[in-house]
Write a protein that holds these residues in place. Structure first.
Motif, PDB file in Angstrom:
ATOM      1  N   TYR A   1      -9.651  71.974  18.794  1.00 43.68           N
ATOM      2  CA  TYR A   1      -8.418  72.683  18.541  1.00 43.68           C
ATOM      3  C   TYR A   1      -7.782  73.073  16.826  1.00 43.68           C
ATOM      4  O   TYR A   1      -6.360  73.563  17.237  1.00 43.68           O
ATOM      5  CB  TYR A   1      -7.179  72.088  19.214  1.00 43.68           C
ATOM      6  CG  TYR A   1      -7.567  71.758  20.648  1.00 43.68           C
ATOM      7  CD1 TYR A   1      -8.401  73.007  21.472  1.00 43.68           C
ATOM      8  CD2 TYR A   1      -7.875  70.650  20.843  1.00 43.68           C
ATOM      9  CE1 TYR A   1      -8.589  72.637  22.909  1.00 43.68           C
ATOM     10  CE2 TYR A   1      -7.746  70.087  22.798  1.00 43.68           C
ATOM     11  CZ  TYR A   1      -8.783  71.166  23.482  1.00 43.68           C
ATOM     12  OH  TYR A   1      -9.058  71.261  24.566  1.00 43.68           O
ATOM     13  N   GLY A   2      -8.238  72.373  15.691  1.00 46.86           N
ATOM     14  CA  GLY A   2      -7.638  72.481  14.384  1.00 46.86           C
ATOM     15  C   GLY A   2      -6.326  71.582  14.530  1.00 46.86           C
ATOM     16  O   GLY A   2      -6.454  70.598  14.797  1.00 46.86           O
ATOM     17  N   GLU A   3      -6.527  71.403  12.811  1.00 49.72           N
ATOM     18  CA  GLU A   3      -5.740  70.629  12.213  1.00 49.72           C
ATOM     19  C   GLU A   3      -4.289  70.807  12.651  1.00 49.72           C
ATOM     20  O   GLU A   3      -3.266  71.753  12.813  1.00 49.72           O
ATOM     21  CB  GLU A   3      -5.761  70.987  10.550  1.00 49.72           C
ATOM     22  CG  GLU A   3      -6.762  70.058  10.277  1.00 49.72           C
ATOM     23  CD  GLU A   3      -7.000  68.840  10.386  1.00 49.72           C
ATOM     24  OE1 GLU A   3      -5.976  67.269  10.642  1.00 49.72           O
ATOM     25  OE2 GLU A   3      -8.362  68.125  10.433  1.00 49.72           O
ATOM     26  N   PRO A   4      -3.253  69.780  13.114  1.00 49.53           N
ATOM     27  CA  PRO A   4      -2.350  70.170  12.963  1.00 49.53           C
ATOM     28  C   PRO A   4      -1.068  71.202  12.082  1.00 49.53           C
ATOM     29  O   PRO A   4      -1.058  70.848  10.803  1.00 49.53           O
ATOM     30  CB  PRO A   4      -1.198  68.772  12.840  1.00 49.53           C
ATOM     31  CG  PRO A   4      -1.689  67.652  12.925  1.00 49.53           C
ATOM     32  CD  PRO A   4      -3.430  68.517  12.746  1.00 49.53           C
ATOM     33  N   GLY A   5      -0.245  71.490  12.667  1.00 44.34           N
ATOM     34  CA  GLY A   5       0.631  72.809  11.711  1.00 44.34           C
ATOM     35  C   GLY A   5      -0.717  74.133  11.703  1.00 44.34           C
ATOM     36  O   GLY A   5      -0.120  75.248  11.261  1.00 44.34           O
ATOM     37  N   SER A   6      -2.035  74.291  12.046  1.00 47.49           N
ATOM     38  CA  SER A   6      -2.410  75.419  11.714  1.00 47.49           C
ATOM     39  C   SER A   6      -2.802  76.448  12.845  1.00 47.49           C
ATOM     40  O   SER A   6      -2.426  76.235  14.167  1.00 47.49           O
ATOM     41  CB  SER A   6      -4.590  74.691  11.848  1.00 47.49           C
ATOM     42  OG  SER A   6      -4.506  74.223  12.964  1.00 47.49           O
ATOM     43  N   ASP A   7      -2.877  77.201  12.594  1.00 44.41           N
ATOM     44  CA  ASP A   7      -2.841  78.405  13.299  1.00 44.41           C
ATOM     45  C   ASP A   7      -3.628  78.321  14.567  1.00 44.41           C
ATOM     46  O   ASP A   7      -5.203  77.952  15.172  1.00 44.41           O
ATOM     47  CB  ASP A   7      -3.575  79.844  13.000  1.00 44.41           C
ATOM     48  CG  ASP A   7      -2.284  80.499  12.193  1.00 44.41           C
ATOM     49  OD1 ASP A   7      -0.915  79.653  12.317  1.00 44.41           O
ATOM     50  OD2 ASP A   7      -2.874  81.192  11.233  1.00 44.41           O
ATOM     51  N   GLY A   8      -3.226  77.974  16.036  1.00 44.98           N
ATOM     52  CA  GLY A   8      -4.073  77.740  17.449  1.00 44.98           C
ATOM     53  C   GLY A   8      -4.334  76.308  17.622  1.00 44.98           C
ATOM     54  O   GLY A   8      -4.370  75.842  19.072  1.00 44.98           O
TER      55      GLY A   8
END
Length: 352
Positions: free
Chosen positions: A135-142
């Motif tokens: 799902y991506g790193e915290p704060g990243s888009d998405g």
């Protein structure tokens, strides 16, 4: 069971320093995994050495077990680590001794981090965490940003994990995911309909809950093994899992701001000595060491003056001023009054 005992020379030295001899060891019960290890390293070992109070360390802390000991008249524990909500409910049932604040000094504690029956040991947050590869790193888009995202299996498909053995921190996220503003959560949960609303929201998610976790150690292991894609849990457990290589991130947004504390069972066999030991471990020099071992904030303000932790680590603590406004403080009044009913309803859901 791990025993922390003084060598004869160490005991003699402590006796010479303190002028006090303690005949019986104090039984201190906490949890396992990285949390218990952090307390041993930051608090218990040095406090025992410096005070001359011998302790016996056990794991498996539980307010339900504490109350069973009290109700059966066979109390063997002296100090028990617990969440603040569990302590509030146990105190309401008459299971706990009042804390002697003539012995335990909380003059430098933050407000609302101690009660008549419980002394705060650390500040933590119940957060949602996720697999950052997915799902991506915290704060990243998405990346997930709210409890609504956690419960949205269409926008964020994947498996979830949720709490198994307690209602603490289980209902509040469900209500926020269902659109209830954070400042109205406990007002809504104070009604039977509000509790049912939260239970129904979790019921919707249940087909996607692959694991119901029973401990902080399990939370960390789930993320290290990538066994689930998202889980609820405690921020410090996920930080330690990340140190061990887990692909895990979390957010403080809508997290539950809470604290752990030390409680004393009613009829503790070594009450007076245990109270002295509680006074020792509440001193700032011990709490100042805790963030090095787990990212939970001190409850004693002076610990922030003493700690040598780097700025980056301090700013990652849930009690940092930048993080507190993002979170919902747990209501001890709600847990004291409503926890029993909420727990019964939640356990019924889990048994379906």
């Amino acid at each position: 069971m791990m025993r922390i005992k003084q060598l004869a020379m160490g005991s003699a030295m402590a006796l010479a320093i303190t002028g006090t001899a303690y005949a019986d060891p104090v039984t201190v019960v906490s949890w396992g995994g990285s949390y218990g290890e952090a307390q041993d390293k930051a608090l218990f070992t040095d406090a025992s050495k410096n005070s001359g109070i011998e302790i016996v360390r056990e794991s498996g802390a539980s307010m339900s077990k504490t109350c069973l000991q009290v109700e059966s008249g066979s109390v063997t524990w002296d100090l028990v680590v617990t969440g603040s909500g569990g302590a509030a409910a146990a105190a309401a049932k008459g299971c706990l001794e009042k804390i002697d604040y003539g012995v335990v000094d909380v003059s430098d504690f933050y407000d609302n981090l101690y009660t008549d029956y419980c002394v705060g040991s650390d500040v933590f947050a119940t957060v949602m965490s996720w697999n950052t590869d997915k799902y991506g790193e915290p704060g990243s888009d998405g990346a997930p940003k709210s409890w609504a995202d956690f419960f949205d299996v269409k926008k964020f498909p994947g498996t979830r994990a949720y709490r198994a053995n307690n209602v603490d921190g289980a209902l509040e996220p469900a209500l926020m995911a269902d659109g209830v503003p954070a400042d109205k959560v406990y007002e809504v949960l104070s009604t039977k309909e509000g509790k049912e609303r939260a239970i129904n929201k979790i019921r919707e998610l249940k087909p996607h809950i692959a694991v119901f976790w029973g401990s902080g150690a399990q939370q960390a292991q789930l993320m290290k093994d990538a066994e689930v894609d998202m889980t609820t849990g405690w921020n410090g457990r996920f930080d330690n899992a990340k140190k061990d290589g887990a692909k895990v991130g979390y957010t403080f947004n809508q997290a539950l701001l809470d604290y752990d504390c030390f409680a004393m069972p009613k009829g503790a066999p070594n009450k007076d000595t245990a109270m002295k030991f509680l006074a020792e471990i509440s001193k700032p020099q011990y709490q100042a060491n805790l963030p090095f071992h787990i990212t939970y904030g001190p409850t004693n303000k002076k610990a922030y003056e003493l700690t040598t932790a780097p700025k980056e680590l301090i700013e990652a603590l849930p009690s940092h001023p930048n993080n507190v406004p993002k979170m919902l403080p747990v209501s001890l009044a709600w847990y004291a009054e409503h926890r029993a009913e909420a727990l019964e309803m939640y356990m019924e859901l889990l048994s379906e």
